[in-house]
Enzyme design. Structure first.
Site, PDB file in Angstrom:
ATOM      1  CG  HIS A  57      -0.241   0.075   2.543  1.00  0.00           C
ATOM      2  ND1 HIS A  57       0.551  -0.933   3.028  1.00  0.00           N
ATOM      3  CD2 HIS A  57      -0.224   1.038   3.496  1.00  0.00           C
ATOM      4  CE1 HIS A  57       1.025  -0.610   4.218  1.00  0.00           C
ATOM      5  NE2 HIS A  57       0.580   0.594   4.524  1.00  0.00           N
ATOM      6  CG  HIS A  59       4.296   2.002   3.020  1.00  0.00           C
ATOM      7  ND1 HIS A  59       3.827   0.859   3.618  1.00  0.00           N
ATOM      8  CD2 HIS A  59       4.877   1.611   1.858  1.00  0.00           C
ATOM      9  CE1 HIS A  59       4.122  -0.173   2.843  1.00  0.00           C
ATOM     10  NE2 HIS A  59       4.749   0.253   1.774  1.00  0.00           N
ATOM     11  CG  ASP A  61       4.963   3.321   8.531  1.00  0.00           C
ATOM     12  OD1 ASP A  61       4.833   3.269   7.294  1.00  0.00           O
ATOM     13  OD2 ASP A  61       5.169   2.334   9.230  1.00  0.00           O
ATOM     14  CG  HIS A  62       8.251   2.865   5.387  1.00  0.00           C
ATOM     15  ND1 HIS A  62       7.226   2.084   5.873  1.00  0.00           N
ATOM     16  CD2 HIS A  62       8.508   2.393   4.138  1.00  0.00           C
ATOM     17  CE1 HIS A  62       6.894   1.188   4.961  1.00  0.00           C
ATOM     18  NE2 HIS A  62       7.640   1.365   3.898  1.00  0.00           N
ATOM     19  CG  HIS A 113      -3.445   0.308   6.957  1.00  0.00           C
ATOM     20  ND1 HIS A 113      -3.240   0.961   8.151  1.00  0.00           N
ATOM     21  CD2 HIS A 113      -2.349   0.582   6.202  1.00  0.00           C
ATOM     22  CE1 HIS A 113      -2.070   1.589   8.112  1.00  0.00           C
ATOM     23  NE2 HIS A 113      -1.519   1.383   6.942  1.00  0.00           N
ATOM     24  CG  ASP A 131       0.844  -1.471   7.461  1.00  0.00           C
ATOM     25  OD1 ASP A 131       1.718  -2.357   7.489  1.00  0.00           O
ATOM     26  OD2 ASP A 131       1.119  -0.261   7.515  1.00  0.00           O
ATOM     27  CG  HIS A 172       4.532  -1.825  10.389  1.00  0.00           C
ATOM     28  ND1 HIS A 172       5.651  -1.059  10.164  1.00  0.00           N
ATOM     29  CD2 HIS A 172       3.576  -1.333   9.553  1.00  0.00           C
ATOM     30  CE1 HIS A 172       5.386  -0.147   9.241  1.00  0.00           C
ATOM     31  NE2 HIS A 172       4.133  -0.297   8.844  1.00  0.00           N
TER      32      HIS A 172
HETATM   33 FE    FE Z   1       0.755   1.521   6.546  1.00  0.00          FE
END
Ligand code: FE
Length: 240
Positions: A57, A59, A61-62, A113, A131, A172
Site C-alpha cells: 500500500h 505507506h 510511516d516510511h 488500513h 498493514d 510491521h
Molecule cells: Fe501503513
C-alpha cells in the site's frame, strides 16, 4: 524458494526478499528508503536479479525504497490498483498473480488500513499481510481513507479463510514477533476474535468502536512519507 524477512528498526517495518533459487529472479516487498543499500548489497551477494519492487500500500510511516531501487537496478515498481502513485510502472489487481520464476505471488485485496491495500499469498504457503493483519493486532484505520468495517470484513472473510497452517508475515511488528499462522491468529488475535471463547469472532460493531477509539498519534513521517510515496519514494524537492 529463498525467503528473507528484513527489519527497519526506525519505523518497525518488515521488508521481504523473495527469490527463485534457480532463475535467481527476486522481488522486494515494501522496501524502505533508508535500507536500500542493505537490500541492494544482500541481493548482489546472493547473486539475484531484482525484478520487482512491490508495495502492499501507500505507506504513511516510511518512504518506499522502490524509487531508489529503480535507479540502481532495472526493477519494475508495482503498486495496488487504485493506489495514488502516478509514477508506478505497473498496478496489480485483486486475484492477479505475479510470477517470480516458479513462485506465484497472488494479490488479495485487503482494504481497511488504506482504501487500496493488497496482501500477497506467496508460494501458496505464506501470506504477507502488510498493514491489514498484524500478529495479535491489525493496522490502524484512522487515516488515509481507512475504514474499520472494511478491515473487519476483509480479515474475517478473506484472510481468515486461508488454510490454518498458512504462515502470516506482517508489514510491521512493535513487540518483537516475526511470524504467526492463520490458525494462531484465528484463536488468539484479540482484535478479531473472543480469546475467551475459542472459535468465535468479535462482534463487528465492537471492532469498529475499538478501532475508532485507539487515539494513536500520527506516524512521525506522515507529512513527508505519503506525498513521497505517491511519487514512488521521491522526496518533494529532492534532486533524486
Ligand atoms: Fe501503513
Amino acid at each position: 524458494m529463498l525467503f528473507r524477512q528484513l527489519f527497519d528498526y526506525d519505523t518497525w517495518t518488515y521488508t521481504y526478499l523473495i527469490a527463485d533459487e534457480s532463475t535467481k529472479e527476486a522481488v522486494l516487498v515494501d522496501p524502505v528508503l533508508e535500507k536500500v543499500e542493505r537490500d541492494r548489497q544482500l541481493i548482489a551477494e546472493l547473486g539475484l536479479t531484482l525484478r520487482y519492487g512491490l508495495e502492499t500500500h501507500i505507506h504513511a510511516d516510511h518512504i518506499t525504497g522502490t524509487g531508489k531501487l529503480r535507479e540502481l537496478t532495472d526493477c519494475v515498481g508495482v503498486v495496488p490498483e487504485n493506489a495514488e502513485a502516478a509514477c508506478a510502472d505497473r498496478h496489480i489487481k485483486d486475484g492477479e498473480t505475479l510470477q517470480i520464476g516458479s513462485i506465484p505471488i497472488k494479490a488479495i485485496a485487503t482494504p481497511g488500513h488504506t482504501d487500496s491495500h493488497m496482501a500477497f499469498l506467496v508460494n501458496n504457503d505464506r501470506v504477507l499481510t502488510g498493514d491489514a493483519l498484524f500478529i495479535r493486532g491489525c493496522g490502524r484505520t484512522d487515516f488515509q481513507s481507512g475504514d474499520p468495517g472494511t478491515m473487519y470484513d476483509v480479515i474475517t472473510q478473506k484472510i481468515f479463510t486461508l488454510p490454518d497452517e498458512t504462515l502470516v508475515y506482517p508489514g510491521h511488528d512493535y513487540r518483537g514477533h516475526t511470524v504467526s499462522t492463520i490458525g494462531e491468529e484465528k484463536r488468539w488475535n484479540p482484535r478479531f476474535v473472543n480469546v475467551d471463547s475459542p472459535g468465535t469472532l468479535r462482534d463487528r460493531n465492537s471492532f469498529i468502536e475499538l478501532m475508532n477509539n485507539l487515539n494513536l498519534p500520527d506516524p512521525k513521517k506522515i507529512m513527508e512519507a505519503v506525498p513521497a510515496n505517491q511519487q514512488c519514494g521521491q522526496t518533494v524537492g529532492a534532486s533524486q
